[in-house]
Motif scaffolding. Structure first.
Motif, PDB file in Angstrom:
ATOM      1  N   PRO A  34       0.824  -1.309   0.034  1.00  0.00           N
ATOM      2  CA  PRO A  34       0.069  -0.034   0.048  1.00  0.00           C
ATOM      3  C   PRO A  34       0.844   0.972  -0.148  1.00  0.00           C
ATOM      4  N   LEU A  35       0.281   2.184  -0.681  1.00  0.00           N
ATOM      5  CA  LEU A  35      -1.101   2.671  -1.118  1.00  0.00           C
ATOM      6  C   LEU A  35      -0.804   2.080  -2.829  1.00  0.00           C
ATOM      7  N   PHE A 114      -7.983  -1.894   5.135  1.00  0.00           N
ATOM      8  CA  PHE A 114      -7.810  -2.163   3.663  1.00  0.00           C
ATOM      9  C   PHE A 114      -8.648  -3.409   3.223  1.00  0.00           C
ATOM     10  N   ASP A 202      -7.035   5.326   0.779  1.00  0.00           N
ATOM     11  CA  ASP A 202      -7.321   4.197   1.366  1.00  0.00           C
ATOM     12  C   ASP A 202      -8.248   3.361   0.947  1.00  0.00           C
ATOM     13  N   VAL A 205      -7.486   1.287  -2.433  1.00  0.00           N
ATOM     14  CA  VAL A 205      -7.004   0.023  -1.904  1.00  0.00           C
ATOM     15  C   VAL A 205      -7.862  -1.068  -1.709  1.00  0.00           C
TER      16      VAL A 205
END
Length: 446
Positions: A34-35, A114, A202, A205
């Motif tokens: 990530p990300l 996530f 976020d 993702v």
């Protein structure tokens, strides 16, 4: 620069995927860091028909010198220590336990955010492909490689679009294979090798992980889908990446059509933004939850978006929006749907201009912090009910919208969100925008 840069992370992921597809890779699992690495990894997983997951690692810093790594942790209790650093720094067992507990709490928090409660993908005995959008210092990638090895991976492939040439040899001892498409000798930052390198939210993702999990695990009417096969729309359901082909460009987008959708809202982003805009994604999610489909797409190519003249070329943007609307009408899952527009900033001008071009074909328009003045000569031709939403503290834009409203002949309303600025970043402001937009679209689509 002499070397072809990547258009964006999707382009980089696809180019990585092409290279990896030519390799003999048995039973792969694709893990994105990530990300931005998850965006690249999603393209790799799609091409290889492999599970996609996120690899979250946390560095363990020496207590009195946190920037100095003494180890790393990963999911499933994975712990990798540099015993030499621990010994030299004279870190006690109590200090080590305290650092690990703090970092593991943060790791679990990020994993939950996530993956949204889904279990991690088992790695034992499998080929694991770790993907990032590029390597700068390599610290995170090294930690991920060690953690994945500890979790029982049989073979590890590190795949990145770009990395400094002098960093790559350090990974030979950690990965079974390293795939790197560009290895420049002069390297300042990962972003310099991309035309478009936006920040990744976020939520993006989480969405990519959910979409790939559905592609692999969702059942169909004819039984379980083969691993990695695309999720076909059933009973009006659709959630997929698309490529809208126009007369002058191919525009990437993301199309969502909930079951029983009453219409589709096409988004026109503002200057400097893209389909990855976290603000528009938040609004889109609210619309989806209310039973409205959404199409988020880039109206400009990365090359065009780099030029200010294109960003403010409202005629070009409106033409692309009209073409995207026609593209929707040709798709099996959306051909019978009513179409609405949601425009932000300069995108609002494009939405109004396109609505004027298409007459009554567009059921409703919502403008958030819009610049309708940039489509002034077309406002009197708009036949679609129009809602103008402006932040109360965005005084100049408030005045522009009030003036524009006087030229609208169709049903229209101006809503001012108290205390909000141009981007509606204040707590609750964007949620109010989403509520107003949802109500407006539902009122004119049902």
């Amino acid at each position: 620069m002499g070397v072809r840069r990547f258009l964006d992370r999707v382009d980089a992921g696809r180019r990585l995927a092409e290279h990896l597809a030519d390799m003999e890779i048995d039973d792969p699992v694709v893990l994105g860091l990530p990300l931005g690495g998850v965006v690249c990894a999603a393209e790799v997983a799609l091409t290889l028909r492999a599970p996609l997951d996120v690899i979250v690692v946390r560095k363990l810093g020496v207590p009195f010198q946190p920037e100095l790594a003494m180890g790393a942790i990963g999911e499933g209790g994975a712990l990798v220590l540099n015993d030499e650093t621990v010994r030299r720094a004279q870190v006690t067992e109590e200090e080590l336990a305290a650092v690990e507990a703090r970092e593991r709490a943060e790791l679990e928090r990020r994993v939950h955010r996530f993956r949204d409660g889904r279990p991690s993908t088992p790695l034992e005995g499998r080929t694991v492909i770790i993907v990032d959008d590029g390597i700068a210092t390599g610290a995170t990638a090294r930690a991920a490689l060690r953690v994945v090895r500890q979790r029982g991976a049989r073979r590890i492939v590190l795949a990145v679009p770009v990395a400094p040439a002098d960093e790559l040899p350090a990974f030979d001892a950690l990965a079974d294979e390293v795939v790197c498409l560009l290895a420049p000798a002069e390297f300042w930052a990962v972003g310099q090798w991309y035309v478009d390198f936006p920040a990744i939210a976020d939520e993006e993702v989480s969405r990519l992980l959910t979409a790939q999990a559905q592609r692999i695990h969702e059942p169909t009417a004819t039984g379980d889908r083969q691993p990695g096969a695309p999720l076909e729309p059933t009973q009006g359901e659709c959630d997929r990446e698309v490529m809208v082909v126009t007369a002058t460009a191919e525009l990437p987008g993301h199309l969502v059509i909930p079951s029983g959708a009453v219409g589709i809202v096409v988004f026109a982003h503002g200057s400097g933004s893209s389909r990855h805009s976290p603000r528009n994604r938040q609004v889109a999610q609210a619309l989806n939850e209310a039973g409205l489909g959404t199409l988020l797409l880039d109206l400009l190519t990365p090359r065009e978006a780099a030029h200010r003249s294109s960003v403010f070329d409202i005629e070009l943007l409106s033409t692309r929006l009209v073409e995207a609307t026609k593209w929707l009408s040709a798709q099996p899952e959306s051909r019978d749907q009513k179409v609405c527009y949601f425009g932000a900033s300069t995108g609002a001008a494009a939405a109004l201009w396109a609505a004027a071009t298409l007459g009554g074909e567009i059921r409703a328009v919502v403008a958030r912090g819009g610049r309708p003045d940039l489509a002034a000569e077309h406002l009197h031709d708009v036949r679609s009910p129009t809602l103008l939403i402006v932040g109360g503290r965005d005084s100049i834009v408030v005045d522009l919208n009030r003036a524009a409203a006087r030229h609208l002949r169709a049903e229209h309303r101006l809503e001012i969100v108290p205390g909000a600025t141009h981007l509606f970043e204040e707590p609750g402001a964007l949620a109010q925008v989403a509520h107003l937009a949802t109500s407006w679209f539902l009122a004119h689509c049902t």
